[in-house]
Design a protein around this motif. Structure first.
Motif, PDB file in Angstrom:
ATOM      1  N   ASP A  90     -31.190 -40.522  39.964  1.00 38.65           N
ATOM      2  CA  ASP A  90     -30.517 -41.722  39.468  1.00 38.65           C
ATOM      3  C   ASP A  90     -30.832 -42.010  38.005  1.00 38.65           C
ATOM      4  O   ASP A  90     -30.050 -42.659  37.314  1.00 38.65           O
ATOM      5  CB  ASP A  90     -30.904 -42.937  40.313  1.00 38.65           C
ATOM      6  N   ASP A  91     -32.000 -41.561  37.520  1.00 39.50           N
ATOM      7  CA  ASP A  91     -32.364 -41.796  36.126  1.00 39.50           C
ATOM      8  C   ASP A  91     -31.568 -40.919  35.171  1.00 39.50           C
ATOM      9  O   ASP A  91     -31.579 -41.147  33.962  1.00 39.50           O
ATOM     10  CB  ASP A  91     -33.861 -41.533  35.916  1.00 39.50           C
ATOM     11  N   GLU A  92     -30.864 -39.895  35.677  1.00 38.06           N
ATOM     12  CA  GLU A  92     -30.138 -38.964  34.830  1.00 38.06           C
ATOM     13  C   GLU A  92     -28.668 -39.324  34.674  1.00 38.06           C
ATOM     14  O   GLU A  92     -27.931 -38.627  33.977  1.00 38.06           O
ATOM     15  CB  GLU A  92     -30.256 -37.549  35.400  1.00 38.06           C
ATOM     16  N   VAL A  93     -28.208 -40.416  35.324  1.00 44.10           N
ATOM     17  CA  VAL A  93     -26.806 -40.822  35.228  1.00 44.10           C
ATOM     18  C   VAL A  93     -26.723 -42.304  34.903  1.00 44.10           C
ATOM     19  O   VAL A  93     -27.654 -43.069  35.156  1.00 44.10           O
ATOM     20  CB  VAL A  93     -26.040 -40.539  36.542  1.00 44.10           C
ATOM     21  N   ASP A  94     -25.571 -42.721  34.335  1.00 49.46           N
ATOM     22  CA  ASP A  94     -25.370 -44.137  34.062  1.00 49.46           C
ATOM     23  C   ASP A  94     -24.835 -44.839  35.308  1.00 49.46           C
ATOM     24  O   ASP A  94     -24.737 -44.234  36.384  1.00 49.46           O
ATOM     25  CB  ASP A  94     -24.443 -44.331  32.853  1.00 49.46           C
ATOM     26  N   GLU A  95     -24.438 -46.106  35.173  1.00 50.89           N
ATOM     27  CA  GLU A  95     -24.013 -46.873  36.340  1.00 50.89           C
ATOM     28  C   GLU A  95     -22.716 -46.363  36.948  1.00 50.89           C
ATOM     29  O   GLU A  95     -22.412 -46.646  38.095  1.00 50.89           O
ATOM     30  CB  GLU A  95     -23.872 -48.363  35.996  1.00 50.89           C
ATOM     31  N   ASN A  96     -21.924 -45.576  36.192  1.00 52.45           N
ATOM     32  CA  ASN A  96     -20.679 -45.015  36.710  1.00 52.45           C
ATOM     33  C   ASN A  96     -20.846 -43.611  37.269  1.00 52.45           C
ATOM     34  O   ASN A  96     -19.886 -43.004  37.709  1.00 52.45           O
ATOM     35  CB  ASN A  96     -19.611 -45.001  35.616  1.00 52.45           C
ATOM     36  N   ASN A  98     -21.869 -40.986  35.451  1.00 52.09           N
ATOM     37  CA  ASN A  98     -21.703 -39.985  34.398  1.00 52.09           C
ATOM     38  C   ASN A  98     -23.056 -39.563  33.860  1.00 52.09           C
ATOM     39  O   ASN A  98     -23.960 -40.389  33.731  1.00 52.09           O
ATOM     40  CB  ASN A  98     -20.863 -40.559  33.246  1.00 52.09           C
ATOM     41  N   LEU A 100     -26.135 -38.814  31.504  1.00 47.64           N
ATOM     42  CA  LEU A 100     -26.582 -39.399  30.243  1.00 47.64           C
ATOM     43  C   LEU A 100     -26.672 -38.314  29.185  1.00 47.64           C
ATOM     44  O   LEU A 100     -27.051 -37.181  29.469  1.00 47.64           O
ATOM     45  CB  LEU A 100     -27.953 -40.058  30.420  1.00 47.64           C
ATOM     46  N   THR A 101     -26.325 -38.670  27.957  1.00 51.42           N
ATOM     47  CA  THR A 101     -26.429 -37.707  26.849  1.00 51.42           C
ATOM     48  C   THR A 101     -27.719 -37.967  26.103  1.00 51.42           C
ATOM     49  O   THR A 101     -28.119 -39.116  25.900  1.00 51.42           O
ATOM     50  CB  THR A 101     -25.235 -37.840  25.886  1.00 51.42           C
ATOM     51  N   ASP A 102     -28.364 -36.907  25.680  1.00 49.06           N
ATOM     52  CA  ASP A 102     -29.587 -37.011  24.895  1.00 49.06           C
ATOM     53  C   ASP A 102     -29.226 -36.899  23.425  1.00 49.06           C
ATOM     54  O   ASP A 102     -28.788 -35.852  22.967  1.00 49.06           O
ATOM     55  CB  ASP A 102     -30.580 -35.894  25.266  1.00 49.06           C
TER      56      ASP A 102
END
Length: 130
Positions: A90-96, A98, A100-102
């Motif tokens: 869950d920490d690797e995606v946003d609320e939708n 998608n 996350l980009t680094d």
């Protein structure tokens, strides 16, 4: 009369296509079951997931190792090859949902020369137009 003929032909075509698709699926299943090799992860029609230990084509039986328990099944009990679903924390995606980009400094530094070239091209076109 003509309408009845069209309806009968349509039903005949639908029946023929469904029969053809069913035969194709059955052939694929038989081919899959005939080519099972030890080490392949499979899932049974009952939901048991395990690795193939041995295949006995004479009696059409297969032995599966599921978390240390060896279970014997018939070929018809094998549903398909098991592919583990990808797990994303869950920490690797946003609320939708998608990814996350680094944004790193290297990415920003790589973009600066391109932005500078765009500005230079814009000034050149403005000078040519005036």
């Amino acid at each position: 009369m003509f309408l009845i003929v069209i309806i009968v032909v349509m039903f005949g075509m639908m029946f023929w296509q469904s029969k053809k698709a069913k035969q194709q699926q059955q052939a694929e299943r038989q081919d899959f079951r005939a080519n099972l090799q030890p080490g392949t992860e499979v899932i049974t029609i009952g939901g048991v997931i395990g690795k193939v230990v041995s295949v006995d084509t004479e009696y059409e039986e297969i032995v599966i190792d599921s978390e240390g328990s060896q279970i014997r099944f018939g070929f018809n009990a094998i549903s398909r090859e098991y592919v583990r679903p990808a797990y994303v924390h869950d920490d690797e995606v946003d609320e939708n949902g998608n990814p996350l980009t680094d944004s790193t400094d290297e990415d920003q530094a790589a973009q600066e020369p391109i932005e500078g070239e765009i500005e230079a091209a814009q000034t050149e076109t403005e000078q040519k137009n005036s």
